[in-house]
Design a protein around this motif. Structure first.
Motif, PDB file in Angstrom:
ATOM      1  N   ALA A  94     -30.665 -77.338 -18.859  1.00  0.00           N
ATOM      2  CA  ALA A  94     -30.672 -78.700 -19.393  1.00  0.00           C
ATOM      3  C   ALA A  94     -29.308 -79.358 -19.227  1.00  0.00           C
ATOM      4  N   LYS A  95     -28.254 -78.625 -19.508  1.00  0.00           N
ATOM      5  CA  LYS A  95     -26.906 -79.181 -19.379  1.00  0.00           C
ATOM      6  C   LYS A  95     -26.557 -79.413 -17.912  1.00  0.00           C
ATOM      7  N   ALA A  96     -26.950 -78.468 -17.054  1.00  0.00           N
ATOM      8  CA  ALA A  96     -26.659 -78.608 -15.623  1.00  0.00           C
ATOM      9  C   ALA A  96     -27.422 -79.781 -15.024  1.00  0.00           C
ATOM     10  N   ASN A  97     -28.672 -79.941 -15.435  1.00  0.00           N
ATOM     11  CA  ASN A  97     -29.472 -81.056 -14.919  1.00  0.00           C
ATOM     12  C   ASN A  97     -28.877 -82.404 -15.328  1.00  0.00           C
ATOM     13  N   MET A  98     -28.421 -82.491 -16.581  1.00  0.00           N
ATOM     14  CA  MET A  98     -27.845 -83.750 -17.036  1.00  0.00           C
ATOM     15  C   MET A  98     -26.525 -84.040 -16.327  1.00  0.00           C
ATOM     16  N   LYS A 139     -37.968 -79.188 -15.742  1.00  0.00           N
ATOM     17  CA  LYS A 139     -36.734 -79.923 -15.519  1.00  0.00           C
ATOM     18  C   LYS A 139     -36.176 -80.446 -16.837  1.00  0.00           C
ATOM     19  N   PRO A 140     -35.606 -79.571 -17.663  1.00  0.00           N
ATOM     20  CA  PRO A 140     -35.064 -80.014 -18.959  1.00  0.00           C
ATOM     21  C   PRO A 140     -33.748 -80.767 -18.793  1.00  0.00           C
ATOM     22  N   ASP A 157     -33.776 -78.900 -29.987  1.00  0.00           N
ATOM     23  CA  ASP A 157     -32.488 -78.235 -29.829  1.00  0.00           C
ATOM     24  C   ASP A 157     -31.994 -78.352 -28.389  1.00  0.00           C
ATOM     25  N   LEU A 158     -32.955 -78.354 -27.460  1.00  0.00           N
ATOM     26  CA  LEU A 158     -32.607 -78.508 -26.050  1.00  0.00           C
ATOM     27  C   LEU A 158     -32.460 -79.978 -25.664  1.00  0.00           C
ATOM     28  N   ALA A 159     -33.294 -80.840 -26.242  1.00  0.00           N
ATOM     29  CA  ALA A 159     -33.380 -82.235 -25.800  1.00  0.00           C
ATOM     30  C   ALA A 159     -32.151 -83.055 -26.148  1.00  0.00           C
ATOM     31  N   THR A 160     -31.441 -82.690 -27.219  1.00  0.00           N
ATOM     32  CA  THR A 160     -30.257 -83.460 -27.593  1.00  0.00           C
ATOM     33  C   THR A 160     -29.220 -82.584 -28.274  1.00  0.00           C
TER      34      THR A 160
END
Length: 545
Positions: free
Chosen positions: A334-338, A454-455, A479-482
């Protein structure tokens, strides 16, 4: 011209009550009700052997014939009084008078004197809206040009309708696109507006009760899938549609800060909208989701693994061991995708890298994401979801389709529509139902498949309102989304017996119970009465207003 209908209790000093032709055409004789009202008949001076089907009076099944006559008389006097300027050749008539009388005829009560007050808050819904607009058109001069129905629904207030009819306002140029409905015109333009995204079906009606109960303190917009107004092609990737939604949102809210909300499968579209808003540096003050799918939470991904694994029985015991690993992997991804998204120059979503829409005849539904065969249950489920929007005493609710036999998606839609045409008559909108099926199965479900792996991790406040859902499951997703503030507020409510035929064919009790609660929540006052004040509290908490 007025037709005369005798009533049990005529106005003082008269032995008749007058109703206009449109009102008379909307009523019918109910023999069963007449038998129950013998006493009222025997004691009356005349008998208006009619029972209303429209909101001109309360439900006929709950009233004696005597009571119906009283209510019809009261409505007729009110309508006739309002209609005084609309008689043939009257020089005092105006478009505003015409619109107000038409609204009164369908609602059964005089509309608010405030022409900017939303008609949704006064009792209009997607069903009686069609009757109101049809009545307006029938009362206008024959050569009067009126906009398409969609333009009326985009701005549901008497003031805006008068402008549309008179040509001094245009929904296409004087505001957001026609598929964005300005449901509530707020009194205080300094307050951040709410921008609400449709559920899985793509229809906006799921938000009707919420908008009515929220009040008119701030603007509320609801976006409907543009396929319903033929405003955009259906067979496009989620990134392209997200770009359309963001443009519409920014056209509606302008330079103001705003709150974004979604319901059910609308979260699939919402997450795309959030990504593209971030790219334009226009993050919402807060995002809230009513019973939204949890998508790429470890619970969801682990569950998908079990479904796709050829030996699920061997994996079940290790499922709880898999989830911590899955959680860690999802967080990193999730962090890498953002990070990749923020560094990308692409104006629209990276989800557009797959050509998914090669067929435009409905055969995309041949398989669901993951390769599983598409069950007819999906078509029946969306048919049930569509039926929730009808009145509780409607045959659409009480007389469901017995079960789809067709093997192909488009054939199944035709089968349901043929049944509905025979059993429901004009009450059923076959074209809208067909579009709803296509939006649900060929946009939302396919977009779900695009999104699940794709989080992304945002940094804005997020609030979730799960219904009969595993809270650990929901917490994992947020927890993952924000990385920002997050609130999970579960809301419980009792099912309404009037919807007992919705999802009743579902064989697995826990799934049936979940679907019933999930699809009834936004039309159930006990749920919405809890939801609205909490949303207001969170908007004030995270938005300051």
């Amino acid at each position: 011209n007025f037709l005369t209908v005798y009533s049990l209790l005529p106005p003082a000093g008269s032995d008749t009550a007058e109703f206009d032709a449109a009102t008379v055409a909307a009523v019918k004789f109910d023999a069963a009700l007449a038998e129950k009202s013998v006493a009222a008949y025997n004691g009356g001076i005349g008998a208006a052997q009619i029972a209303p089907e429209t909101p001109v009076a309360a439900k006929s099944a709950e009233l004696s014939h005597h009571d119906i006559a009283v209510k019809l008389t009261e409505s007729a006097v009110m309508i006739k009084s309002m209609s005084s300027k609309l008689t043939a050749g009257s020089s005092g008539s105006s478009t505003r008078d015409t619109v107000r009388v038409a609204v009164a005829m369908v609602f059964g009560s005089e509309p608010s004197e405030d022409d900017d007050e939303s008609l949704m808050a006064q009792g209009m819904d997607s069903l009686n809206a069609v009757r109101v607009i049809s009545t307006i058109k029938s009362m206008l001069p024959a050569n009067t040009a009126t906009p398409n129905l969609a333009y009326f629904l985009a701005k549901p207030s008497i003031g805006d309708w008068v402008k549309l009819i008179d040509g001094s306002g245009d929904a296409a140029e004087d505001g957001p696109p026609v598929f964005v409905k300005h449901m509530v015109k707020g009194k205080d333009k300094t307050l951040p507006p709410l921008f609400l995204i449709h559920p899985m079906s793509g229809l906006s009606g799921a938000w009707n009760m919420f908008c009515k109960k929220y009040g008119n303190e701030r603007d509320i917009y609801v976006i409907e899938h543009p396929h319903y107004t033929d405003s955009h092609p259906l067979y496009v990737p989620v990134g392209e549609l997200g770009d359309v939604y963001v443009n519409a949102l920014l056209k509606a809210v302008g330079d103001r800060e705003f709150v974004l909300g979604s319901y059910s499968g609308g979260i699939v579209y919402s997450l795309e909208v959030l990504l593209q808003l971030r790219k334009r540096k226009r993050n919402p003050l807060m995002f809230f989701s009513v019973d939204g799918f949890s998508l790429w939470s470890p619970y969801q991904v682990a569950g998908l693994c079990l479904q796709l694994c050829p030996f699920p029985c061997c994996c079940c015991a290790g499922c709880f061991l898999c989830k911590p690993c899955c959680r860690s992997a999802c967080q990193g991804k999730a962090k890498a995708n953002m990070k990749a998204w923020d560094e990308s120059e692409a104006p629209i979503s990276m989800h557009m890298d797959r050509e998914k829409f090669k067929n435009t005849d409905g055969t995309n539904f041949a398989k669901l994401p993951g390769g599983a065969p598409a069950p007819k249950d999906q078509v029946e489920d969306m048919y049930d979801f569509y039926r929730v929007g009808y009145p509780k005493d409607s045959k659409v609710l009480t007389d469901p389709h017995p079960g789809v036999k067709a093997k192909k998606f488009i054939d199944a839609i035709d089968e349901i529509n043929e049944y509905a045409k025979t059993n429901y008559g004009d009450e059923w909108d076959a074209e809208k139902h067909a579009k709803m099926q296509h939006v649900s199965m060929e946009n939302t479900i396919i977009f779900f498949g695009d999104t699940i792996m794709k989080p992304f991790q945002h940094d804005i406040p997020m609030v979730s309102y799960p219904v009969c859902r595993d809270l650990a499951h929901t917490k994992d997703f947020y927890d993952l989304a924000t990385s920002g503030p997050k609130v999970i507020h579960s809301i419980d409510f009792e099912l309404d017996p009037a919807y007992s035929q919705i999802f009743s064919r579902m064989p697995i009790p826990p799934v049936r119970n979940f679907l019933m609660h999930h699809n009834q929540c936004m039309v159930t006052p006990a749920f919405v009465d809890q939801l609205v004040p909490d949303v207001k509290q969170r908007v004030k908490e995270f938005g300051g207003k």
